[in-house]
Design a protein around this motif. Structure first.
Motif, PDB file in Angstrom:
ATOM      1  N   MET A  70      13.622  35.137   1.343  1.00 44.93           N
ATOM      2  CA  MET A  70      13.999  35.616   2.657  1.00 44.93           C
ATOM      3  C   MET A  70      14.164  34.413   3.575  1.00 44.93           C
ATOM      4  SD  MET A  70      12.067  38.302   5.198  1.00 44.93           S
ATOM      5  CE  MET A  70      10.593  37.362   5.466  1.00 44.93           C
ATOM      6  N   ARG A  71      15.227  34.442   4.357  1.00 51.65           N
ATOM      7  CA  ARG A  71      15.397  33.337   5.295  1.00 51.65           C
ATOM      8  C   ARG A  71      15.177  33.817   6.720  1.00 51.65           C
ATOM      9  NH1 ARG A  71      21.889  32.151   4.840  1.00 51.65           N
ATOM     10  NH2 ARG A  71      22.521  34.298   5.060  1.00 51.65           N
ATOM     11  N   ASP A  72      14.765  32.898   7.545  1.00 53.21           N
ATOM     12  CA  ASP A  72      14.528  33.215   8.951  1.00 53.21           C
ATOM     13  C   ASP A  72      15.844  33.271   9.706  1.00 53.21           C
ATOM     14  OD1 ASP A  72      11.773  33.302   8.684  1.00 53.21           O
ATOM     15  OD2 ASP A  72      11.529  31.167   9.122  1.00 53.21           O
ATOM     16  N   LEU A  73      15.873  34.108  10.700  1.00 49.53           N
ATOM     17  CA  LEU A  73      17.029  34.211  11.579  1.00 49.53           C
ATOM     18  C   LEU A  73      17.108  32.959  12.436  1.00 49.53           C
ATOM     19  CD1 LEU A  73      19.182  36.375  12.221  1.00 49.53           C
ATOM     20  CD2 LEU A  73      17.709  37.144  14.069  1.00 49.53           C
ATOM     21  N   PRO A  74      18.306  32.409  12.643  1.00 49.68           N
ATOM     22  CA  PRO A  74      18.423  31.223  13.498  1.00 49.68           C
ATOM     23  C   PRO A  74      17.898  31.502  14.905  1.00 49.68           C
ATOM     24  CG  PRO A  74      20.476  31.625  12.330  1.00 49.68           C
ATOM     25  CD  PRO A  74      19.595  32.804  12.079  1.00 49.68           C
ATOM     26  N   ASP A  75      17.570  30.445  15.617  1.00 46.02           N
ATOM     27  CA  ASP A  75      17.033  30.583  16.964  1.00 46.02           C
ATOM     28  C   ASP A  75      18.052  31.126  17.956  1.00 46.02           C
ATOM     29  OD1 ASP A  75      14.540  29.669  16.191  1.00 46.02           O
ATOM     30  OD2 ASP A  75      15.034  27.580  16.631  1.00 46.02           O
ATOM     31  N   ASP A  76      19.325  30.977  17.665  1.00 47.90           N
ATOM     32  CA  ASP A  76      20.353  31.487  18.566  1.00 47.90           C
ATOM     33  C   ASP A  76      21.321  32.384  17.794  1.00 47.90           C
ATOM     34  OD1 ASP A  76      22.296  29.883  17.211  1.00 47.90           O
ATOM     35  OD2 ASP A  76      21.717  28.191  18.453  1.00 47.90           O
ATOM     36  N   ASP A  77      22.238  33.003  18.501  1.00 47.32           N
ATOM     37  CA  ASP A  77      23.209  33.896  17.873  1.00 47.32           C
ATOM     38  C   ASP A  77      24.586  33.253  17.723  1.00 47.32           C
ATOM     39  OD1 ASP A  77      21.425  35.983  17.509  1.00 47.32           O
ATOM     40  OD2 ASP A  77      21.900  36.940  19.416  1.00 47.32           O
ATOM     41  N   ASP A  78      24.629  31.942  17.684  1.00 45.65           N
ATOM     42  CA  ASP A  78      25.911  31.248  17.567  1.00 45.65           C
ATOM     43  C   ASP A  78      26.671  31.600  16.291  1.00 45.65           C
ATOM     44  OD1 ASP A  78      25.426  30.027  19.979  1.00 45.65           O
ATOM     45  OD2 ASP A  78      24.846  28.102  19.116  1.00 45.65           O
ATOM     46  N   TRP A  79      25.981  32.039  15.268  1.00 41.40           N
ATOM     47  CA  TRP A  79      26.613  32.346  13.985  1.00 41.40           C
ATOM     48  C   TRP A  79      27.271  33.722  13.975  1.00 41.40           C
ATOM     49  CZ3 TRP A  79      24.805  36.567  11.245  1.00 41.40           C
ATOM     50  CH2 TRP A  79      23.600  37.101  11.704  1.00 41.40           C
ATOM     51  N   THR A  80      26.878  34.619  14.883  1.00 38.57           N
ATOM     52  CA  THR A  80      27.395  35.992  14.815  1.00 38.57           C
ATOM     53  C   THR A  80      28.874  36.125  15.136  1.00 38.57           C
ATOM     54  OG1 THR A  80      26.529  36.478  17.024  1.00 38.57           O
ATOM     55  CG2 THR A  80      25.156  37.095  15.148  1.00 38.57           C
ATOM     56  N   PRO A  81      29.439  35.414  16.109  1.00 39.50           N
ATOM     57  CA  PRO A  81      30.882  35.576  16.353  1.00 39.50           C
ATOM     58  C   PRO A  81      31.735  35.228  15.136  1.00 39.50           C
ATOM     59  CG  PRO A  81      29.854  34.471  18.220  1.00 39.50           C
ATOM     60  CD  PRO A  81      28.830  34.544  17.123  1.00 39.50           C
ATOM     61  N   ASP A  82      31.342  34.200  14.412  1.00 42.73           N
ATOM     62  CA  ASP A  82      32.090  33.828  13.212  1.00 42.73           C
ATOM     63  C   ASP A  82      32.030  34.936  12.167  1.00 42.73           C
ATOM     64  OD1 ASP A  82      32.773  31.380  14.309  1.00 42.73           O
ATOM     65  OD2 ASP A  82      31.124  30.313  13.332  1.00 42.73           O
ATOM     66  N   ARG A  83      30.889  35.528  12.012  1.00 44.37           N
ATOM     67  CA  ARG A  83      30.715  36.609  11.032  1.00 44.37           C
ATOM     68  C   ARG A  83      31.529  37.832  11.431  1.00 44.37           C
ATOM     69  NH1 ARG A  83      31.101  37.601   6.600  1.00 44.37           N
ATOM     70  NH2 ARG A  83      29.925  39.233   5.653  1.00 44.37           N
ATOM     71  N   LEU A  84      31.505  38.187  12.719  1.00 42.81           N
ATOM     72  CA  LEU A  84      32.287  39.324  13.200  1.00 42.81           C
ATOM     73  C   LEU A  84      33.781  39.079  13.004  1.00 42.81           C
ATOM     74  CD1 LEU A  84      30.353  40.186  16.478  1.00 42.81           C
ATOM     75  CD2 LEU A  84      30.388  41.518  14.355  1.00 42.81           C
ATOM     76  N   LYS A  85      34.211  37.853  13.202  1.00 44.84           N
ATOM     77  CA  LYS A  85      35.618  37.508  13.013  1.00 44.84           C
ATOM     78  C   LYS A  85      36.028  37.718  11.562  1.00 44.84           C
ATOM     79  CE  LYS A  85      39.022  33.934  13.786  1.00 44.84           C
ATOM     80  NZ  LYS A  85      39.312  32.585  14.217  1.00 44.84           N
ATOM     81  N   VAL A  86      35.174  37.319  10.630  1.00 42.61           N
ATOM     82  CA  VAL A  86      35.464  37.504   9.196  1.00 42.61           C
ATOM     83  C   VAL A  86      35.593  38.991   8.868  1.00 42.61           C
ATOM     84  CG1 VAL A  86      34.504  37.248   6.863  1.00 42.61           C
ATOM     85  CG2 VAL A  86      34.453  35.327   8.460  1.00 42.61           C
ATOM     86  N   ILE A  87      34.694  39.805   9.408  1.00 43.97           N
ATOM     87  CA  ILE A  87      34.757  41.249   9.164  1.00 43.97           C
ATOM     88  C   ILE A  87      36.063  41.806   9.715  1.00 43.97           C
ATOM     89  CG2 ILE A  87      33.710  43.483   9.728  1.00 43.97           C
ATOM     90  CD1 ILE A  87      30.973  41.937   9.745  1.00 43.97           C
ATOM     91  N   GLY A  88      36.406  41.409  10.926  1.00 45.97           N
ATOM     92  CA  GLY A  88      37.657  41.866  11.531  1.00 45.97           C
ATOM     93  C   GLY A  88      38.873  41.472  10.710  1.00 45.97           C
ATOM     94  N   GLU A  89      38.854  40.264  10.192  1.00 47.61           N
ATOM     95  CA  GLU A  89      39.971  39.794   9.356  1.00 47.61           C
ATOM     96  C   GLU A  89      40.075  40.617   8.080  1.00 47.61           C
ATOM     97  OE1 GLU A  89      39.009  35.657   8.934  1.00 47.61           O
ATOM     98  OE2 GLU A  89      39.824  35.160  10.912  1.00 47.61           O
ATOM     99  N   ARG A  90      38.950  41.020   7.521  1.00 49.64           N
ATOM    100  CA  ARG A  90      38.966  41.843   6.308  1.00 49.64           C
ATOM    101  C   ARG A  90      39.538  43.222   6.595  1.00 49.64           C
ATOM    102  NH1 ARG A  90      33.149  40.034   3.958  1.00 49.64           N
ATOM    103  NH2 ARG A  90      33.862  38.065   3.066  1.00 49.64           N
ATOM    104  N   VAL A  91      39.147  43.786   7.738  1.00 49.31           N
ATOM    105  CA  VAL A  91      39.684  45.096   8.122  1.00 49.31           C
ATOM    106  C   VAL A  91      41.204  44.992   8.287  1.00 49.31           C
ATOM    107  CG1 VAL A  91      39.739  46.842   9.952  1.00 49.31           C
ATOM    108  CG2 VAL A  91      37.542  45.914   9.179  1.00 49.31           C
TER     109      VAL A  91
END
Length: 77
Positions: free
Chosen positions: A1-22
């Motif tokens: 299990m990995r710890d969640l990063p201290d900030d949410d800077d990684w989430t926009p990139d992940r959301l963009k990937v999901i949107g691109e897949r859709v």
């Protein structure tokens, strides 16, 4: 299990990937955004937001996945 990063800077990139897949799956099937939002019974802006990688709800992704006949996992992993 990995710890969640201290900030949410990684989430926009992940959301963009999901949107691109859709978007890619919708286009692969030759569907318009209008066809998807109408079939999924969501607002037009909602599909636009998903495809552009803005905040999205799991329920919305489930509806879109259903319409596209793909699993939610295919869109998010």
């Amino acid at each position: 299990m990995r710890d969640l990063p201290d900030d949410d800077d990684w989430t926009p990139d992940r959301l963009k990937v999901i949107g691109e897949r859709v978007r890619a799956e919708r286009r692969r099937q030759g569907l318009t955004q209008d066809q998807v939002w109408q079939a999924a019974r969501v607002d037009r802006r909602t599909v636009q937001n998903v495809e552009s990688g803005r905040e999205m709800k799991v329920g919305t992704l489930l509806r879109i996945a259903w319409v596209l006949e793909v699993s939610l996992a295919d869109l998010v992993t």
